[in-house]
Design a protein around this motif. Structure first.
Motif, PDB file in Angstrom:
ATOM      1  N   ASP A   1     -39.850  47.226  13.536  1.00  0.00           N
ATOM      2  CA  ASP A   1     -41.243  47.615  13.661  1.00  0.00           C
ATOM      3  C   ASP A   1     -42.189  46.590  13.649  1.00  0.00           C
ATOM      4  N   GLU A   2     -42.140  45.646  12.486  1.00  0.00           N
ATOM      5  CA  GLU A   2     -43.042  44.614  12.114  1.00  0.00           C
ATOM      6  C   GLU A   2     -42.772  43.541  13.063  1.00  0.00           C
TER       7      GLU A   2
ATOM      8  N   GLN B   1     -47.983  33.849  27.743  1.00  0.00           N
ATOM      9  CA  GLN B   1     -47.924  32.392  28.136  1.00  0.00           C
ATOM     10  C   GLN B   1     -47.175  31.469  26.651  1.00  0.00           C
ATOM     11  N   ALA B   2     -47.687  32.083  25.606  1.00  0.00           N
ATOM     12  CA  ALA B   2     -47.059  31.320  24.274  1.00  0.00           C
ATOM     13  C   ALA B   2     -45.628  31.834  24.263  1.00  0.00           C
TER      14      ALA B   2
ATOM     15  N   LEU C   1     -44.733  40.126  17.550  1.00  0.00           N
ATOM     16  CA  LEU C   1     -44.444  39.608  19.018  1.00  0.00           C
ATOM     17  C   LEU C   1     -45.706  40.260  19.981  1.00  0.00           C
ATOM     18  N   LYS C   2     -46.042  41.283  19.722  1.00  0.00           N
ATOM     19  CA  LYS C   2     -47.163  41.823  20.582  1.00  0.00           C
ATOM     20  C   LYS C   2     -48.304  41.050  20.377  1.00  0.00           C
TER      21      LYS C   2
END
Length: 136
Positions: A111-112, A123-124, A117-118
């Motif tokens: 979850d973390e 683009q990154a 990642l969200k």
């Protein structure tokens, strides 16, 4: 065309810094009969590029070389080679940083890790993936 104060306001770069960049040859301006400096529209893009190059820890002389290459029809291979070397060194540095971050993320729960990642833009993420391919 922008006078120095207008360019400063639009770019959020101080007049003093713009003056310094102009004296160094990083920015070009035209002079009026009253000796006012007038900057073309592309000066905004040049200032943005200067800022991005500084974030990559390039010196002002390296930035000037990059601007010269971008605006010149005749490319000096030695200047281009320096720029490629600088980019390669930055990629190596980013690759090492990325490995450290990925290793640290492995210790996180699913979850973390997903939450983190969200926060990274698409683009990154694409850049990270490309960096891993080219430097791996």
């Amino acid at each position: 065309m922008y006078r120095i104060g207008e360019l400063s306001k639009h770019s959020q770069v101080s007049k003093r810094t713009i003056d310094y960049y102009t004296k160094m040859g990083l920015l070009e301006c035209d002079r009026s009969r009253n000796n006012y400096r007038y900057y073309h529209e592309d000066a905004l893009a040049d200032l943005k590029m200067i800022e991005q190059c500084q974030q990559m820890k390039m010196t002002l002389h390296e930035i000037k070389d990059r601007i010269t290459v971008m605006k010149s029809e005749d490319v000096d291979p030695s200047i281009l080679e320096k720029q490629v070397d600088h980019i390669r060194n930055e990629m190596d540095h980013l690759h090492n940083e990325l490995h450290e971050v990925l290793q640290a993320m492995e210790a996180l729960g699913d979850d973390e890790r997903k939450r983190m990642l969200k926060q990274v833009s698409p683009q990154a993420l694409a850049l990270f993936q490309t960096l891993m391919v080219f430097s791996g």
